[in-house]
Structures are given as structure tokens and as C-alpha cells.
Design a protein around this motif. Structure first.
Motif, mmCIF file in Angstrom:
data_model
loop_
_atom_site.group_PDB
_atom_site.id
_atom_site.type_symbol
_atom_site.label_atom_id
_atom_site.label_comp_id
_atom_site.label_asym_id
_atom_site.label_seq_id
_atom_site.Cartn_x
_atom_site.Cartn_y
_atom_site.Cartn_z
ATOM 1 N N LEU A 136 0.829 -1.207 0.000
ATOM 2 C CA LEU A 136 0.000 0.000 0.000
ATOM 3 C C LEU A 136 0.865 1.260 0.000
ATOM 4 O O LEU A 136 0.604 2.210 -0.741
ATOM 5 N N SER A 137 1.903 1.264 0.835
ATOM 6 C CA SER A 137 2.784 2.427 0.892
ATOM 7 C C SER A 137 3.488 2.634 -0.446
ATOM 8 O O SER A 137 3.644 3.778 -0.914
ATOM 9 N N ALA A 138 3.896 1.529 -1.081
ATOM 10 C CA ALA A 138 4.556 1.628 -2.385
ATOM 11 C C ALA A 138 3.595 2.170 -3.442
ATOM 12 O O ALA A 138 3.962 3.037 -4.248
ATOM 13 N N ALA A 139 2.374 1.677 -3.450
ATOM 14 C CA ALA A 139 1.391 2.131 -4.436
ATOM 15 C C ALA A 139 1.113 3.621 -4.280
ATOM 16 O O ALA A 139 1.026 4.364 -5.272
ATOM 17 N N ARG A 140 1.008 4.087 -3.034
ATOM 18 C CA ARG A 140 0.727 5.507 -2.797
ATOM 19 C C ARG A 140 1.930 6.386 -3.136
ATOM 20 O O ARG A 140 1.781 7.575 -3.386
ATOM 21 N N ALA A 141 3.115 5.770 -3.156
ATOM 22 C CA ALA A 141 4.318 6.516 -3.533
ATOM 23 C C ALA A 141 4.644 6.366 -5.016
ATOM 24 O O ALA A 141 5.660 6.903 -5.489
ATOM 25 N N GLY A 142 3.798 5.627 -5.738
ATOM 26 C CA GLY A 142 4.018 5.433 -7.163
ATOM 27 C C GLY A 142 5.157 4.498 -7.488
ATOM 28 O O GLY A 142 5.796 4.605 -8.532
ATOM 29 N N ARG A 143 5.418 3.554 -6.558
ATOM 30 C CA ARG A 143 6.519 2.609 -6.757
ATOM 31 C C ARG A 143 5.993 1.192 -6.880
ATOM 32 O O ARG A 143 4.906 0.865 -6.391
ATOM 33 N N CYS A 144 6.776 0.346 -7.499
ATOM 34 C CA CYS A 144 6.490 -1.087 -7.534
ATOM 35 C C CYS A 144 7.687 -1.794 -6.908
ATOM 36 O O CYS A 144 8.813 -1.644 -7.381
ATOM 37 N N VAL A 145 7.451 -2.512 -5.842
ATOM 38 C CA VAL A 145 8.522 -3.207 -5.130
ATOM 39 C C VAL A 145 8.450 -4.685 -5.460
ATOM 40 O O VAL A 145 7.390 -5.303 -5.348
ATOM 41 N N GLY A 146 9.564 -5.272 -5.862
ATOM 42 C CA GLY A 146 9.588 -6.682 -6.209
ATOM 43 C C GLY A 146 10.733 -7.415 -5.540
ATOM 44 O O GLY A 146 11.734 -6.817 -5.133
ATOM 45 N N VAL A 147 10.589 -8.725 -5.437
ATOM 46 C CA VAL A 147 11.603 -9.562 -4.793
ATOM 47 C C VAL A 147 12.945 -9.461 -5.512
ATOM 48 O O VAL A 147 14.005 -9.409 -4.885
ATOM 49 N N ALA A 148 12.928 -9.406 -6.825
ATOM 50 C CA ALA A 148 14.169 -9.431 -7.604
ATOM 51 C C ALA A 148 15.106 -8.285 -7.228
ATOM 52 O O ALA A 148 16.320 -8.484 -7.069
ATOM 53 N N GLU A 149 14.569 -7.067 -7.071
ATOM 54 C CA GLU A 149 15.448 -5.940 -6.743
ATOM 55 C C GLU A 149 15.999 -6.055 -5.328
ATOM 56 O O GLU A 149 17.133 -5.634 -5.057
ATOM 57 N N LEU A 150 15.233 -6.663 -4.426
ATOM 58 C CA LEU A 150 15.696 -6.838 -3.053
ATOM 59 C C LEU A 150 16.778 -7.910 -2.985
ATOM 60 O O LEU A 150 17.756 -7.779 -2.237
ATOM 61 N N VAL A 151 16.617 -8.965 -3.765
ATOM 62 C CA VAL A 151 17.640 -10.014 -3.834
ATOM 63 C C VAL A 151 18.940 -9.439 -4.398
ATOM 64 O O VAL A 151 20.040 -9.775 -3.930
ATOM 65 N N ALA A 152 18.831 -8.565 -5.386
ATOM 66 C CA ALA A 152 20.023 -7.952 -5.975
ATOM 67 C C ALA A 152 20.770 -7.108 -4.947
ATOM 68 O O ALA A 152 22.013 -7.122 -4.895
ATOM 69 N N ALA A 153 20.029 -6.357 -4.127
ATOM 70 C CA ALA A 153 20.667 -5.552 -3.086
ATOM 71 C C ALA A 153 21.350 -6.451 -2.058
ATOM 72 O O ALA A 153 22.467 -6.166 -1.602
ATOM 73 N N HIS A 154 20.700 -7.545 -1.703
ATOM 74 C CA HIS A 154 21.299 -8.492 -0.763
ATOM 75 C C HIS A 154 22.589 -9.077 -1.330
ATOM 76 O O HIS A 154 23.585 -9.250 -0.618
ATOM 77 N N ARG A 155 22.595 -9.364 -2.617
ATOM 78 C CA ARG A 155 23.791 -9.890 -3.268
ATOM 79 C C ARG A 155 24.942 -8.881 -3.150
ATOM 80 O O ARG A 155 26.091 -9.262 -2.921
ATOM 81 N N GLY A 156 24.619 -7.604 -3.293
ATOM 82 C CA GLY A 156 25.638 -6.577 -3.141
ATOM 83 C C GLY A 156 26.197 -6.533 -1.728
ATOM 84 O O GLY A 156 27.412 -6.355 -1.532
ATOM 85 N N LEU A 157 25.339 -6.705 -0.727
ATOM 86 C CA LEU A 157 25.800 -6.717 0.657
ATOM 87 C C LEU A 157 26.694 -7.913 0.941
ATOM 88 O O LEU A 157 27.669 -7.810 1.702
ATOM 89 N N ARG A 158 26.384 -9.041 0.347
ATOM 90 C CA ARG A 158 27.171 -10.255 0.583
ATOM 91 C C ARG A 158 28.618 -10.069 0.155
ATOM 92 O O ARG A 158 29.519 -10.717 0.698
#
Length: 225
Positions: A86-108
């Protein structure tokens, strides 16, 4: 198998996931030189030094031993304190698992251990088809369950543990956090969960009027040391 991280979830929102996550980071830092916390999605920002920031992400950064780009440890920071979808929709964003996994890969690539703190409970929606549980499954990390000790916690804890296992993940342990200092039969509830959750109790957090992660005593699973 080398331990390189965990996923922290909770029985609900407001049960102390960030407090426990920060305490886990402090404990892990005694055994691993480079530990970092990740808040993939934070919903609800505050203004600090002229910038809008997520308090959960700040707490994890304070407990981490390495500094990393904000785009990696908190890739999605949403303004309103609502469910992520809901917060993403109201901010005009689409949040997906793929982008979060990519960020985690960077942290690793920057740390020995990455602790990932979820948002809300286990099946909080990210978008129309994905949930935070899908992220946990994609990362394939052992799970720590934070149980907020208050009336109703037994059902919430047992159902969450059931869902974690149904998704094919390992419940590595749980932490009992006293969110209601006046809870009746607190110790009896803890004992019931010890008997039924089929996972080690990593610690019991007493009521803290002012939360202090460094004061929390936790016991890590043997394989995490």
C-alpha cells in the motif's frame, strides 16, 4: 555449511524485530568481523538532519560493523507507515523480490554475515503477487522468529512457525520479547512455546521502557559462531 546470514521475522508488527535484530548483530559481531543489517523495505520515514530516513534502518546501521551504501542496506524506503504494497502504491513505486535479492547480493560482497529484517509479519504483501515470505524463500536463509509476548501470541507464533516450515525454510530459533509488561502468565506462555515451537529459544527480552539492543542477552545457535 558456512553461516553467512539469517532472516528475522515476527509474529506481527510492533513486536520488537528491530530491537532483536540489532541485538543479534551485536552478538554476531563477537564471532564475525564484518556483520551488516539489511532492512529491505521500510515503510514510514522520519526527518533527521534534513533528510527522510527509516528509523529501523538507522538502528541496524548503528549495530553493524561495516558501513555500506544506503541503496544496499535499505533499498526501499517508503514514506507512509502502511503495509509495503500500500505504501509503495501511494508513492508510485512497484517493489519486487528481484530488486531486493540484488541488493542483498551486493551486501554479501561487503560482509561476512548479512542479517535481513523483514517488515510486519511473515506474509506481508510486497505487491499484487509477492510477499516478504517470497523474499525469505529466495534468499534461503535460516529464520529467527521474534514473538511479542502479549495476549494472543501463542496462536500467532505457532501459525507463523508452521508457515515458515511450509515454505521450506529452517526455523533456527526464536526470541521472546516482552512487549506487554503486565501480561498474565508470561512465563507459562514462554514454556508453552518452548514445548511446541520445536526450535531453540535464543533469549527472553525483558520489558525495556527505553529499548537498548546492547543490553539484550541472546544465545546464538552453535553453527552461527
Amino acid at each position: 555449511m558456512v553461516f553467512d546470514g539469517c532472516f528475522v521475522t515476527g509474529t506481527d508488527t510492533g513486536v520488537g524485530k528491530t530491537l532483536v535484530s540489532a541485538a543479534l548483530l551485536h552478538t554476531l559481531a563477537r564471532h564475525h568481523p564484518r556483520v551488516v543489517g539489511m532492512k529491505p523495505v521500510a515503510a514510514g520515514l522520519v526527518q533527521q538532519a534534513g533528510a527522510w530516513v527509516a528509523e529501523d534502518a538507522l538502528a541496524l546501521r548503528a549495530a553493524s560493523t561495516v558501513a555500506v551504501p544506503p541503496a544496499l542496506d535499505n533499498p526501499v524506503a517508503l514514506p507512509e507507515p502502511l503495509s509495503p504494497h500500500l505504501s509503495a502504491a501511494r508513492a508510485g513505486r512497484c517493489v519486487g523480490v528481484a530488486e531486493l535479492v540484488a541488493a542483498h547480493r551486493g551486501l554479501r560482497s561487503l560482509a561476512d554475515v548479512v542479517l535481513v529484517e523483514g517488515s510486519g509479519g511473515w506474509r506481508v504483501p510486497l505487491n499484487e503477487s509477492e510477499t516478504l515470505a517470497d523474499l525469505a524463500v529466495a534468499l534461503a536463509l535460516p529464520v529467527v522468529l521474534v514473538v511479542g509476548l502479549r495476549l494472543g501470541c501463542l496462536n500467532h507464533a505457532l501459525l507463523t512457525a508452521e508457515a515458515i516450515r511450509a515454505d521450506g525454510l529452517h526455523l533456527a530459533g526464536w526470541v521472546a520479547n516482552t512487549v506487554d509488561p503486565a501480561m498474565a502468565c508470561r512465563d507459562e506462555n514462554i514454556q508453552t512455546l518452548r514445548q511446541r515451537l520445536r526450535a531453540p529459544l535464543l533469549g527472553v527480552v525483558p520489558w525495556q521502557p527505553v529499548p537498548d539492543a546492547r543490553a539484550v542477552q541472546l544465545e546464538l545457535p552453535e553453527t552461527w559462531r
